[in-house]
Design a protein around this motif. Sequence first.
Motif, PDB file in Angstrom:
ATOM      1  N   LEU A 159       0.825  -1.214   0.000  1.00 25.58           N
ATOM      2  CA  LEU A 159       0.000   0.000   0.000  1.00 25.58           C
ATOM      3  C   LEU A 159       0.859   1.264   0.000  1.00 25.58           C
ATOM      4  O   LEU A 159       0.361   2.351  -0.275  1.00 25.58           O
ATOM      5  CB  LEU A 159      -0.936   0.008   1.216  1.00 25.58           C
ATOM      6  CG  LEU A 159      -2.178  -0.874   1.086  1.00 25.58           C
ATOM      7  CD1 LEU A 159      -2.860  -1.030   2.445  1.00 25.58           C
ATOM      8  CD2 LEU A 159      -3.164  -0.282   0.070  1.00 25.58           C
ATOM      9  N   ASP A 195       1.238   4.472  -6.648  1.00 30.32           N
ATOM     10  CA  ASP A 195      -0.145   4.933  -6.551  1.00 30.32           C
ATOM     11  C   ASP A 195      -1.048   3.854  -7.156  1.00 30.32           C
ATOM     12  O   ASP A 195      -0.554   2.880  -7.714  1.00 30.32           O
ATOM     13  CB  ASP A 195      -0.309   6.283  -7.262  1.00 30.32           C
ATOM     14  CG  ASP A 195       0.081   6.217  -8.732  1.00 30.32           C
ATOM     15  OD1 ASP A 195      -0.363   5.276  -9.430  1.00 30.32           O
ATOM     16  OD2 ASP A 195       0.817   7.088  -9.205  1.00 30.32           O
ATOM     17  N   PRO A 196      -2.388   4.019  -7.035  1.00 28.76           N
ATOM     18  CA  PRO A 196      -3.268   2.926  -7.472  1.00 28.76           C
ATOM     19  C   PRO A 196      -3.036   2.498  -8.928  1.00 28.76           C
ATOM     20  O   PRO A 196      -2.989   1.295  -9.215  1.00 28.76           O
ATOM     21  CB  PRO A 196      -4.676   3.522  -7.308  1.00 28.76           C
ATOM     22  CG  PRO A 196      -4.530   4.582  -6.281  1.00 28.76           C
ATOM     23  CD  PRO A 196      -3.144   5.130  -6.422  1.00 28.76           C
ATOM     24  N   GLN A 197      -2.891   3.454  -9.831  1.00 22.94           N
ATOM     25  CA  GLN A 197      -2.717   3.102 -11.242  1.00 22.94           C
ATOM     26  C   GLN A 197      -1.483   2.225 -11.442  1.00 22.94           C
ATOM     27  O   GLN A 197      -1.511   1.257 -12.200  1.00 22.94           O
ATOM     28  CB  GLN A 197      -2.582   4.359 -12.110  1.00 22.94           C
ATOM     29  CG  GLN A 197      -3.900   5.072 -12.387  1.00 22.94           C
ATOM     30  CD  GLN A 197      -4.192   6.181 -11.407  1.00 22.94           C
ATOM     31  OE1 GLN A 197      -3.922   6.042 -10.223  1.00 22.94           O
ATOM     32  NE2 GLN A 197      -4.762   7.273 -11.882  1.00 22.94           N
ATOM     33  N   VAL A 198      -0.394   2.589 -10.786  1.00 27.58           N
ATOM     34  CA  VAL A 198       0.851   1.826 -10.934  1.00 27.58           C
ATOM     35  C   VAL A 198       0.683   0.435 -10.323  1.00 27.58           C
ATOM     36  O   VAL A 198       1.124  -0.568 -10.887  1.00 27.58           O
ATOM     37  CB  VAL A 198       2.040   2.577 -10.278  1.00 27.58           C
ATOM     38  CG1 VAL A 198       3.305   1.735 -10.317  1.00 27.58           C
ATOM     39  CG2 VAL A 198       2.268   3.931 -10.948  1.00 27.58           C
ATOM     40  N   LYS A 250       6.242  12.555  -0.887  1.00 26.60           N
ATOM     41  CA  LYS A 250       4.819  12.684  -1.170  1.00 26.60           C
ATOM     42  C   LYS A 250       4.291  11.290  -1.459  1.00 26.60           C
ATOM     43  O   LYS A 250       5.079  10.381  -1.746  1.00 26.60           O
ATOM     44  CB  LYS A 250       4.578  13.583  -2.383  1.00 26.60           C
ATOM     45  CG  LYS A 250       5.240  13.063  -3.658  1.00 26.60           C
ATOM     46  CD  LYS A 250       4.916  13.911  -4.871  1.00 26.60           C
ATOM     47  CE  LYS A 250       3.721  13.416  -5.645  1.00 26.60           C
ATOM     48  NZ  LYS A 250       3.872  12.118  -6.310  1.00 26.60           N
ATOM     49  N   ILE A 251       2.986  11.143  -1.425  1.00 25.97           N
ATOM     50  CA  ILE A 251       2.407   9.852  -1.743  1.00 25.97           C
ATOM     51  C   ILE A 251       2.790   9.497  -3.187  1.00 25.97           C
ATOM     52  O   ILE A 251       2.813  10.357  -4.057  1.00 25.97           O
ATOM     53  CB  ILE A 251       0.879   9.861  -1.516  1.00 25.97           C
ATOM     54  CG1 ILE A 251       0.349   8.441  -1.395  1.00 25.97           C
ATOM     55  CG2 ILE A 251       0.151  10.627  -2.597  1.00 25.97           C
ATOM     56  CD1 ILE A 251      -0.985   8.364  -0.690  1.00 25.97           C
TER      57      ILE A 251
END
Lengths: 162, 284
Positions: free
Chosen positions: B99, B103-106, B187-188
């Motif tokens: 998690l 990021d979600p797409q990756v 950063k996130i």
Amino acid sequence: MEKIRLNMTVNGKDVEVLTEPRQLLAHVLREELNLTGTHIGCETSHCGACTVDMNDMSVKSCSVFAAQAQGANITTIEGLGTPDGLHLLQEMFKEHHGLQCGYCTPGMITRAYRFLQENGSPTEEDVRFGMSGNLCRCTGYQNIVKAILATAEKMNEMKESA
Amino acid sequence: MIPSNFEYHKPDSIDGALSILTEWGDDARVIAGGHSLIPVMKQRLTDISHLIDLGGISELKGISIENNKVSIGAMTTQHELITNTQLAKFVPLIREASLQIADPQVRYVGTIGGNVANGDPANDMPGLMQTLDASYELTGPNGVRIVKARDFYEAAYFTAREDEEILTSISFSVPNCGYAYEKQKRKIGDYATAAAGVLINMDNDTCSFASIALTNLSDTPVYCEEAVNNLVGKKVDSNAIKKAVHYCVEASDPVADTRGPVEFKKYVAGIIVQKAIENAIARV
Ligand SMILES: Cc1cc2nc3c(=O)[nH]c(=O)nc-3n(C[C@H](O)[C@H](O)[C@H](O)COP(=O)(O)OP(=O)(O)OC[C@H]3O[C@@H](n4cnc5c(N)ncnc54)[C@H](O)[C@@H]3O)c2cc1C
Ligand code: FES
Ligand code: FES
């Protein structure tokens, strides 16, 4: 180098494009299929402006080779709503001022679409985490988050009354 | 930002992939999720004329947990690692770390195999796999061999994998103890300024087992043997933790870059290792 015949389903329609394997999906969509709603911001897989839905996943179409999209089922912003029939997410972005210049918006909305498919009752934190692959230089995100939460709420209301 | 052209292959078996890899040698590369490879191809930092997509090989997919042993196919995505409920139950450390990757797409497309095979010191999975003492299965034209994650990384982008080998799966034992993956990032979605994976077990207030590895604090992941040796068998109080943190920071060897100077990175390393150890103990 030989071109390939690329067959995909884009927004519910079967399409065939003659292209090079190295071509990026974002360019195929914009330049071959004229679907210019998919934007290119950074072209380096960081900003998420080019996000489309591919085989039920949100992907950055600037970082997918045409060859990898063979047989894929793709939904772009054009497949979600039309100017006369906005998608609920588009309605909510409009209502909650979820956009200013609008450059990030197609990516935001296609990503939010998949995010809400996976999590229909998100918290604000869920939304921020689920949308963390999409950058916006204008809004400060607050209204984007609001618009997505409002969409989830409306979707749930509609489900209940159905 | 389009790479130079290549011929694209999508074999449906490991043998098929190996024969293309052997035929084209240096000119060929395998592609998994492509989210480390495509960026470098776009910058034309690497010359590849045959790209072998592993995405059509079903043998490389899937997660199995049997008799306390976890086995994960190389083409399993980070998204699948996060959403697999069995894995989350038996090895929550993997979910916690995944998690914190990108990021979600990756994560929908990035794979565990690509992440560990890449050899980029900034990748999180190599340190995680050293924490779990995982073994990598490498399949080549001469058959299969197993290399420990702790022996796999030689230098940035140099690993024990031979050019004509494919990393086919990863396995490790279910840890059954306290765990934590702590990561400091700007950063996130960013790679780690410093990150640490920790496993700890306690027998009352004595440490009975420990494992600690660091991410992006050297040109390879760092397994912190001295710190582990100084914890196991000892009574764990704030002094012992301080000492372990000290050994971890000593073992790190970061370089100055856009994430900060060496002193800063070592300082951050100390903080995240301490947090990870404390969190792991709290979860025993
Ligand atoms: C914006 C962004 C942020 C990111 N942030 C992080 C982060 O915070 N932490 C992190 O760990 N990663 C991060 N990544 C990297 C991401 O996790 C990659 O997906 C991952 O490192 C590589 O996996 P892949 O499947 O995409 O591999 P690919 O890019 O396809 O391959 C990477 C390399 O490994 C080789 N390879 C792949 N699979 C195999 C195999 N089975 N056998 C042998 N060789 C193989 C390829 O030939 C290539 O050299 C980020 C990426 C992006 C784009
Ligand atoms: S244009 Fe694809 S991520 Fe920015
Ligand atoms: S509205 Fe301008 S970048 Fe998001």
